[in-house]
Design a protein around this motif. Structure first.
Motif, PDB file in Angstrom:
ATOM      1  N   LYS A 193     126.114   1.789  53.827  1.00  0.00           N
ATOM      2  CA  LYS A 193     126.622   2.049  55.165  1.00  0.00           C
ATOM      3  C   LYS A 193     127.770   3.054  55.099  1.00  0.00           C
ATOM      4  O   LYS A 193     128.592   3.028  54.174  1.00  0.00           O
ATOM      5  CB  LYS A 193     127.114   0.751  55.818  1.00  0.00           C
ATOM      6  CG  LYS A 193     125.993  -0.207  56.209  1.00  0.00           C
ATOM      7  CD  LYS A 193     125.286   0.289  57.454  1.00  0.00           C
ATOM      8  CE  LYS A 193     124.326  -0.763  58.003  1.00  0.00           C
ATOM      9  NZ  LYS A 193     123.679  -0.315  59.248  1.00  0.00           N
ATOM     10  N   LEU A 194     127.849   3.942  56.097  1.00  0.00           N
ATOM     11  CA  LEU A 194     128.866   4.988  56.135  1.00  0.00           C
ATOM     12  C   LEU A 194     129.677   4.878  57.417  1.00  0.00           C
ATOM     13  O   LEU A 194     129.118   4.656  58.490  1.00  0.00           O
ATOM     14  CB  LEU A 194     128.220   6.371  56.062  1.00  0.00           C
ATOM     15  CG  LEU A 194     127.340   6.660  54.840  1.00  0.00           C
ATOM     16  CD1 LEU A 194     126.677   8.024  54.986  1.00  0.00           C
ATOM     17  CD2 LEU A 194     128.149   6.596  53.556  1.00  0.00           C
ATOM     18  N   GLN A 195     130.982   5.061  57.292  1.00  0.00           N
ATOM     19  CA  GLN A 195     131.864   5.111  58.457  1.00  0.00           C
ATOM     20  C   GLN A 195     132.050   6.575  58.838  1.00  0.00           C
ATOM     21  O   GLN A 195     132.726   7.331  58.142  1.00  0.00           O
ATOM     22  CB  GLN A 195     133.214   4.456  58.118  1.00  0.00           C
ATOM     23  CG  GLN A 195     134.170   4.358  59.286  1.00  0.00           C
ATOM     24  CD  GLN A 195     133.694   3.370  60.338  1.00  0.00           C
ATOM     25  OE1 GLN A 195     133.235   2.287  60.009  1.00  0.00           O
ATOM     26  NE2 GLN A 195     133.792   3.751  61.593  1.00  0.00           N
ATOM     27  N   PHE A 196     131.431   6.986  59.951  1.00  0.00           N
ATOM     28  CA  PHE A 196     131.528   8.383  60.352  1.00  0.00           C
ATOM     29  C   PHE A 196     132.926   8.691  60.886  1.00  0.00           C
ATOM     30  O   PHE A 196     133.559   7.862  61.545  1.00  0.00           O
ATOM     31  CB  PHE A 196     130.493   8.710  61.420  1.00  0.00           C
ATOM     32  CG  PHE A 196     130.617  10.110  61.946  1.00  0.00           C
ATOM     33  CD1 PHE A 196     130.155  11.173  61.196  1.00  0.00           C
ATOM     34  CD2 PHE A 196     131.236  10.363  63.157  1.00  0.00           C
ATOM     35  CE1 PHE A 196     130.294  12.475  61.656  1.00  0.00           C
ATOM     36  CE2 PHE A 196     131.374  11.656  63.627  1.00  0.00           C
ATOM     37  CZ  PHE A 196     130.904  12.713  62.875  1.00  0.00           C
ATOM     38  N   GLY A 197     133.401   9.917  60.587  1.00  0.00           N
ATOM     39  CA  GLY A 197     134.692  10.359  61.079  1.00  0.00           C
ATOM     40  C   GLY A 197     134.778  11.874  61.073  1.00  0.00           C
ATOM     41  O   GLY A 197     133.865  12.567  60.583  1.00  0.00           O
ATOM     42  N   PRO A 198     135.862  12.432  61.587  1.00  0.00           N
ATOM     43  CA  PRO A 198     136.019  13.898  61.658  1.00  0.00           C
ATOM     44  C   PRO A 198     135.973  14.587  60.297  1.00  0.00           C
ATOM     45  O   PRO A 198     135.698  15.792  60.229  1.00  0.00           O
ATOM     46  CB  PRO A 198     137.394  14.079  62.320  1.00  0.00           C
ATOM     47  CG  PRO A 198     137.645  12.797  63.036  1.00  0.00           C
ATOM     48  CD  PRO A 198     136.993  11.734  62.226  1.00  0.00           C
ATOM     49  N   ALA A 199     136.236  13.840  59.218  1.00  0.00           N
ATOM     50  CA  ALA A 199     136.227  14.447  57.881  1.00  0.00           C
ATOM     51  C   ALA A 199     134.875  15.060  57.539  1.00  0.00           C
ATOM     52  O   ALA A 199     134.794  15.970  56.701  1.00  0.00           O
ATOM     53  CB  ALA A 199     136.608  13.402  56.828  1.00  0.00           C
ATOM     54  N   PHE A 200     133.796  14.610  58.168  1.00  0.00           N
ATOM     55  CA  PHE A 200     132.470  15.158  57.884  1.00  0.00           C
ATOM     56  C   PHE A 200     132.376  16.640  58.258  1.00  0.00           C
ATOM     57  O   PHE A 200     131.536  17.369  57.721  1.00  0.00           O
ATOM     58  CB  PHE A 200     131.398  14.364  58.634  1.00  0.00           C
ATOM     59  CG  PHE A 200     130.925  13.141  57.899  1.00  0.00           C
ATOM     60  CD1 PHE A 200     129.750  13.161  57.165  1.00  0.00           C
ATOM     61  CD2 PHE A 200     131.664  11.963  57.934  1.00  0.00           C
ATOM     62  CE1 PHE A 200     129.305  12.037  56.487  1.00  0.00           C
ATOM     63  CE2 PHE A 200     131.231  10.831  57.256  1.00  0.00           C
ATOM     64  CZ  PHE A 200     130.052  10.866  56.531  1.00  0.00           C
ATOM     65  N   TYR A 201     133.211  17.092  59.177  1.00  0.00           N
ATOM     66  CA  TYR A 201     133.164  18.500  59.585  1.00  0.00           C
ATOM     67  C   TYR A 201     133.754  19.434  58.517  1.00  0.00           C
ATOM     68  O   TYR A 201     133.465  20.632  58.525  1.00  0.00           O
ATOM     69  CB  TYR A 201     133.919  18.701  60.898  1.00  0.00           C
ATOM     70  CG  TYR A 201     133.179  18.217  62.111  1.00  0.00           C
ATOM     71  CD1 TYR A 201     132.221  19.026  62.739  1.00  0.00           C
ATOM     72  CD2 TYR A 201     133.416  16.949  62.646  1.00  0.00           C
ATOM     73  CE1 TYR A 201     131.539  18.579  63.866  1.00  0.00           C
ATOM     74  CE2 TYR A 201     132.738  16.501  63.774  1.00  0.00           C
ATOM     75  CZ  TYR A 201     131.801  17.319  64.375  1.00  0.00           C
ATOM     76  OH  TYR A 201     131.119  16.870  65.487  1.00  0.00           O
ATOM     77  N   LEU A 202     134.580  18.909  57.621  1.00  0.00           N
ATOM     78  CA  LEU A 202     135.244  19.773  56.636  1.00  0.00           C
ATOM     79  C   LEU A 202     134.259  20.414  55.663  1.00  0.00           C
ATOM     80  O   LEU A 202     134.276  21.641  55.485  1.00  0.00           O
ATOM     81  CB  LEU A 202     136.319  18.979  55.890  1.00  0.00           C
ATOM     82  CG  LEU A 202     137.489  18.474  56.746  1.00  0.00           C
ATOM     83  CD1 LEU A 202     138.447  17.629  55.908  1.00  0.00           C
ATOM     84  CD2 LEU A 202     138.225  19.654  57.384  1.00  0.00           C
ATOM     85  N   PRO A 203     133.387  19.647  54.974  1.00  0.00           N
ATOM     86  CA  PRO A 203     132.426  20.313  54.085  1.00  0.00           C
ATOM     87  C   PRO A 203     131.449  21.203  54.841  1.00  0.00           C
ATOM     88  O   PRO A 203     131.017  22.238  54.310  1.00  0.00           O
ATOM     89  CB  PRO A 203     131.706  19.149  53.393  1.00  0.00           C
ATOM     90  CG  PRO A 203     131.948  17.956  54.255  1.00  0.00           C
ATOM     91  CD  PRO A 203     133.280  18.177  54.888  1.00  0.00           C
ATOM     92  N   LEU A 204     131.111  20.830  56.075  1.00  0.00           N
ATOM     93  CA  LEU A 204     130.217  21.677  56.873  1.00  0.00           C
ATOM     94  C   LEU A 204     130.867  23.026  57.160  1.00  0.00           C
ATOM     95  O   LEU A 204     130.236  24.083  57.006  1.00  0.00           O
ATOM     96  CB  LEU A 204     129.861  20.966  58.176  1.00  0.00           C
ATOM     97  CG  LEU A 204     128.936  21.728  59.124  1.00  0.00           C
ATOM     98  CD1 LEU A 204     127.561  21.924  58.505  1.00  0.00           C
ATOM     99  CD2 LEU A 204     128.828  21.003  60.466  1.00  0.00           C
TER     100      LEU A 204
END
Length: 368
Positions: A298-309
């Motif tokens: 399970k993953l907790q989504f957050g704004p940090a996902f936009y950084l590698p993108l």
């Protein structure tokens, strides 16, 4: 002496999962390192690294992405025999890194053949347009691996490998948007574009590039990402990944056509706008949904996902734009491409720990 007890299926699954994960990780690390070497970055002179540079495309398309896609399909099928294919493609990646190229190519061809069989079962269980496209993608992978094992038609091999990935993504988008209301003829136009893609993979790089560009246009016009980009949270993030990837797909199609017409400086753009800009953007967008289903994490989504993108897109602009001017900018861009992948892996790990902290071990046990 007492006879040995056979491993319980659950125990064998617990042993198989880490092994598959290790094989996938080896192919990814080897493929990335080989790509950096080919881009001109100074790395060590280890023998495995020279093998990784030579087999960079095979490691990324087959050892890594092919294995991951085959695992996803095997999990969906829920039959242990379906994991034979991903094990063989994972072992092929290891053989490429060790320098056993002929054995690796043979394993990859057998893995694709097993993957075709799995998809035939899927189509029989669920006859639908998207499962038929998944089967066509598997056949494209088999064709590319067979040609590669035979040592012929290098350009056609790359077109077949990318056709496998593109068809798989197109099928997943078709499945996710199957309930959308579209004007008559819209879906039929998608099938015409994908038919042109397959014909181009077999016969014509120019047609192949044109089909990629037309597919990008179709996705930009008719995919649900145009609507979900105005949503919140994970839905918006996925839409941003998708729409950005469609832009790179259009550029890849134009660059592929330009290369076919003799503008060979566009080759790096054709390959990496498609392989990194499109395919990896799709991977980043779908990972928060697919990873929990496949890896039971399970993953907790957050704004940090936009950084590698963001780093992926910016580094591609540096690599593909600056690379026309200066080879060192191309190398820097390639290094930052690898950094984006590493940052994404760290983001996934952090999201998994964040979910466990928030929900505790009790929530983790509720996973299917």
């Amino acid at each position: 002496m007492r006879p040995r007890r056979a491993l319980h299926p659950a125990a064998s699954a617990r042993l198989a999962r880490p092994l598959l994960l290790a094989l996938v990780a080896l192919s990814l690390l080897g493929g990335v390192a080989g790509g950096l070497l080919r881009a001109g970055l100074p790395l060590s002179d280890a023998l495995w690294l020279s093998h990784a540079g030579l087999e960079h495309a095979a490691l990324m398309s087959g050892g890594f992405l092919g294995t991951v896609i085959a695992i996803e399909r095997a999990v969906a099928l829920r039959h242990r025999a379906a994991f034979i294919g991903p094990f063989m493609s994972g072992l092929a990646g290891l053989c490429w890194l060790l320098g056993y190229g002929a054995a690796a190519a043979g394993l990859a061809a057998l893995a694709a053949l097993a993957f075709v069989a799995v998809n035939l079962v899927v189509v029989r269980r669920q006859p639908a347009a998207h499962t038929a496209l998944l089967l066509l993608g598997a056949l494209a992978w088999l064709a590319g691996n067979a040609l590669f094992a035979a040592g012929i038609a290098a350009d056609a091999v790359l077109r077949c490998w990318f056709a496998f990935l593109v068809l798989t993504i197109a099928a997943e988008r078709l499945e996710m948007t199957r309930l959308m209301r579209r004007r008559p003829g819209v879906e039929a136009s998608l099938y015409l574009v994908l038919a042109a893609l397959l014909l181009g993979a077999a016969l014509s790089a120019l047609l192949y590039g044109a089909a990629l560009a037309m597919l990008a246009l179709w996705l930009l016009l008719f995919d649900m990402a145009r609507r979900t980009v105005f949503a919140q949270g994970l839905s918006r993030y996925m839409a941003v990944c998708l729409l950005g990837g469609y832009g790179w797909l259009a550029l890849a199609g134009l660059a592929w056509a330009a290369t076919a017409l003799g503008f060979h400086a566009a080759r790096d753009t054709a390959l990496h706008a498609l392989g990194l800009g499109f395919v990896v953007s799709m991977m980043m967008g779908h990972a928060p949904v697919i990873l929990p289903a496949v890896a039971r994490i399970k993953l907790q989504f957050g704004p940090a996902f936009y950084l590698p993108l963001a780093l992926l897109h910016l580094s591609l602009l540096l690599r593909l734009g600056g690379g026309f001017v200066n080879d060192s900018l191309r190398a820097w861009g390639a290094g930052l491409n690898a950094g984006a992948l590493a940052l994404f892996a760290l983001t996934l790990i952090g999201a998994a720990f964040a979910w466990r902290r928030r929900h505790g071990a009790t929530g983790a046990r509720k996973l299917p």
